[in-house]
Design a protein around this motif. Sequence first.
Motif, PDB file in Angstrom:
ATOM      1  N   GLY A 191     -11.202 -17.638 -24.428  1.00  0.00           N
ATOM      2  CA  GLY A 191     -11.099 -17.307 -25.866  1.00  0.00           C
ATOM      3  C   GLY A 191      -9.522 -16.877 -25.931  1.00  0.00           C
ATOM      4  O   GLY A 191      -8.848 -16.463 -24.964  1.00  0.00           O
ATOM      5  N   ASP A 192      -9.406 -17.172 -27.324  1.00  0.00           N
ATOM      6  CA  ASP A 192      -8.019 -16.863 -27.566  1.00  0.00           C
ATOM      7  C   ASP A 192      -7.767 -15.568 -28.417  1.00  0.00           C
ATOM      8  O   ASP A 192      -8.622 -15.294 -29.134  1.00  0.00           O
ATOM      9  N   LEU A 193      -7.075 -14.618 -28.122  1.00  0.00           N
ATOM     10  CA  LEU A 193      -6.714 -13.561 -28.685  1.00  0.00           C
ATOM     11  C   LEU A 193      -5.866 -13.671 -29.970  1.00  0.00           C
ATOM     12  O   LEU A 193      -5.093 -14.546 -30.005  1.00  0.00           O
ATOM     13  N   ASN A 207     -18.762 -24.909 -30.895  1.00  0.00           N
ATOM     14  CA  ASN A 207     -19.006 -24.020 -29.732  1.00  0.00           C
ATOM     15  C   ASN A 207     -18.038 -22.743 -29.741  1.00  0.00           C
ATOM     16  O   ASN A 207     -17.922 -22.113 -28.838  1.00  0.00           O
ATOM     17  N   GLU A 208     -17.468 -22.380 -30.836  1.00  0.00           N
ATOM     18  CA  GLU A 208     -16.624 -21.362 -30.860  1.00  0.00           C
ATOM     19  C   GLU A 208     -17.101 -20.051 -31.898  1.00  0.00           C
ATOM     20  O   GLU A 208     -17.841 -20.469 -32.818  1.00  0.00           O
ATOM     21  N   VAL A 209     -16.757 -18.934 -31.503  1.00  0.00           N
ATOM     22  CA  VAL A 209     -17.296 -17.682 -32.257  1.00  0.00           C
ATOM     23  C   VAL A 209     -15.860 -16.952 -32.540  1.00  0.00           C
ATOM     24  O   VAL A 209     -15.022 -16.458 -31.373  1.00  0.00           O
ATOM     25  N   GLU A 210     -15.553 -16.670 -33.740  1.00  0.00           N
ATOM     26  CA  GLU A 210     -14.556 -15.661 -33.990  1.00  0.00           C
ATOM     27  C   GLU A 210     -15.171 -14.573 -34.450  1.00  0.00           C
ATOM     28  O   GLU A 210     -16.070 -14.215 -35.070  1.00  0.00           O
ATOM     29  N   PHE A 211     -14.718 -13.405 -33.722  1.00  0.00           N
ATOM     30  CA  PHE A 211     -15.396 -11.983 -33.910  1.00  0.00           C
ATOM     31  C   PHE A 211     -14.166 -10.831 -33.933  1.00  0.00           C
ATOM     32  O   PHE A 211     -13.033 -11.180 -33.508  1.00  0.00           O
ATOM     33  N   VAL A 212     -14.422  -9.793 -34.413  1.00  0.00           N
ATOM     34  CA  VAL A 212     -13.724  -8.624 -34.203  1.00  0.00           C
ATOM     35  C   VAL A 212     -14.657  -7.618 -33.560  1.00  0.00           C
ATOM     36  O   VAL A 212     -15.765  -7.245 -34.224  1.00  0.00           O
ATOM     37  N   ALA A 213     -14.122  -6.979 -32.546  1.00  0.00           N
ATOM     38  CA  ALA A 213     -14.910  -5.831 -31.736  1.00  0.00           C
ATOM     39  C   ALA A 213     -14.147  -4.440 -31.981  1.00  0.00           C
ATOM     40  O   ALA A 213     -13.028  -4.641 -31.433  1.00  0.00           O
ATOM     41  N   PHE A 214     -14.725  -3.386 -32.411  1.00  0.00           N
ATOM     42  CA  PHE A 214     -13.927  -2.293 -32.367  1.00  0.00           C
ATOM     43  C   PHE A 214     -14.343  -1.441 -31.203  1.00  0.00           C
ATOM     44  O   PHE A 214     -15.424  -1.255 -30.828  1.00  0.00           O
ATOM     45  N   PHE A 215     -13.306  -0.600 -30.716  1.00  0.00           N
ATOM     46  CA  PHE A 215     -13.640   0.227 -29.663  1.00  0.00           C
ATOM     47  C   PHE A 215     -12.879   1.507 -29.710  1.00  0.00           C
ATOM     48  O   PHE A 215     -11.868   1.512 -30.550  1.00  0.00           O
ATOM     49  N   GLY A 232     -10.525   3.765 -27.069  1.00  0.00           N
ATOM     50  CA  GLY A 232     -10.084   3.840 -25.754  1.00  0.00           C
ATOM     51  C   GLY A 232      -8.906   4.526 -25.678  1.00  0.00           C
ATOM     52  O   GLY A 232      -8.103   4.619 -26.614  1.00  0.00           O
ATOM     53  N   HIS A 233      -8.889   5.417 -24.796  1.00  0.00           N
ATOM     54  CA  HIS A 233      -7.852   6.479 -24.564  1.00  0.00           C
ATOM     55  C   HIS A 233      -7.594   7.369 -25.969  1.00  0.00           C
ATOM     56  O   HIS A 233      -6.517   7.388 -26.328  1.00  0.00           O
ATOM     57  N   GLY A 234      -8.705   7.688 -26.311  1.00  0.00           N
ATOM     58  CA  GLY A 234      -8.563   8.619 -27.738  1.00  0.00           C
ATOM     59  C   GLY A 234      -8.269   7.863 -28.977  1.00  0.00           C
ATOM     60  O   GLY A 234      -8.236   8.709 -29.937  1.00  0.00           O
ATOM     61  N   GLN A 235      -8.221   6.727 -28.792  1.00  0.00           N
ATOM     62  CA  GLN A 235      -7.723   5.947 -30.116  1.00  0.00           C
ATOM     63  C   GLN A 235      -8.941   4.894 -30.268  1.00  0.00           C
ATOM     64  O   GLN A 235      -9.182   4.200 -29.587  1.00  0.00           O
ATOM     65  N   ILE A 236      -8.983   4.398 -31.826  1.00  0.00           N
ATOM     66  CA  ILE A 236      -9.875   3.287 -32.154  1.00  0.00           C
ATOM     67  C   ILE A 236      -8.831   1.967 -32.035  1.00  0.00           C
ATOM     68  O   ILE A 236      -7.799   2.006 -32.889  1.00  0.00           O
ATOM     69  N   GLY A 237      -9.398   0.997 -31.535  1.00  0.00           N
ATOM     70  CA  GLY A 237      -8.820  -0.098 -31.597  1.00  0.00           C
ATOM     71  C   GLY A 237      -9.642  -1.414 -31.877  1.00  0.00           C
ATOM     72  O   GLY A 237     -10.872  -1.169 -32.308  1.00  0.00           O
ATOM     73  N   GLN A 238      -9.299  -2.735 -31.658  1.00  0.00           N
ATOM     74  CA  GLN A 238     -10.104  -3.758 -31.979  1.00  0.00           C
ATOM     75  C   GLN A 238      -9.528  -4.871 -31.436  1.00  0.00           C
ATOM     76  O   GLN A 238      -8.440  -5.134 -31.010  1.00  0.00           O
ATOM     77  N   LEU A 239     -10.658  -5.781 -30.914  1.00  0.00           N
ATOM     78  CA  LEU A 239     -10.662  -7.124 -30.113  1.00  0.00           C
ATOM     79  C   LEU A 239     -10.877  -8.159 -31.158  1.00  0.00           C
ATOM     80  O   LEU A 239     -12.088  -8.252 -31.440  1.00  0.00           O
ATOM     81  N   HIS A 240      -9.937  -8.985 -31.506  1.00  0.00           N
ATOM     82  CA  HIS A 240      -9.974 -10.062 -32.300  1.00  0.00           C
ATOM     83  C   HIS A 240      -9.910 -11.228 -31.362  1.00  0.00           C
ATOM     84  O   HIS A 240      -8.612 -11.350 -31.017  1.00  0.00           O
ATOM     85  N   GLU A 241     -10.922 -12.044 -31.500  1.00  0.00           N
ATOM     86  CA  GLU A 241     -10.983 -13.051 -30.644  1.00  0.00           C
ATOM     87  C   GLU A 241     -11.730 -14.430 -31.135  1.00  0.00           C
ATOM     88  O   GLU A 241     -12.507 -14.300 -31.810  1.00  0.00           O
TER      89      GLU A 241
END
Length: 116
Positions: free
Chosen positions: A88-90, A53-61, A63-72
């Motif tokens: 989720g766990d960051l 029941n777990e999903v590991e993902f990375v989402a790029f975004f 924000g504030h003029g910079q590209i970041g990622q959320l890895h969870e």
Amino acid sequence: MRARYSAFALGRLDFLQATLHPSSRQPDELEQLKASQANTQWLKLHVLATQNNEVEFVAFFRGHGQIGQLHERSRFVFESERWWYVDGDLLPPIKWERNAMCWCGEAKKFKKCHGA
């Protein structure tokens, strides 16, 4: 997971609230979602692994003029004939290899696209 990412990208806060497990809801949930959406443009989702029941993902975004990622690593539960996001766990950001194809889908190597 993909449906929740799409809801983030489209600003569908109602869907995000509706798919959050009741045990995980906070009294100020909607205000938190609005605040995070205000300065965030979601760019791309990569599902890296699924197990039970777990999903590991990375989402790029952007924000504030910079590209970041959320890895969870997200946890879901199936109850009442539907899937619910529980929590989720960051995880640490993923280092994109310079010679790998860029995450954005432009068919360029990372170093010539977003790695510059």
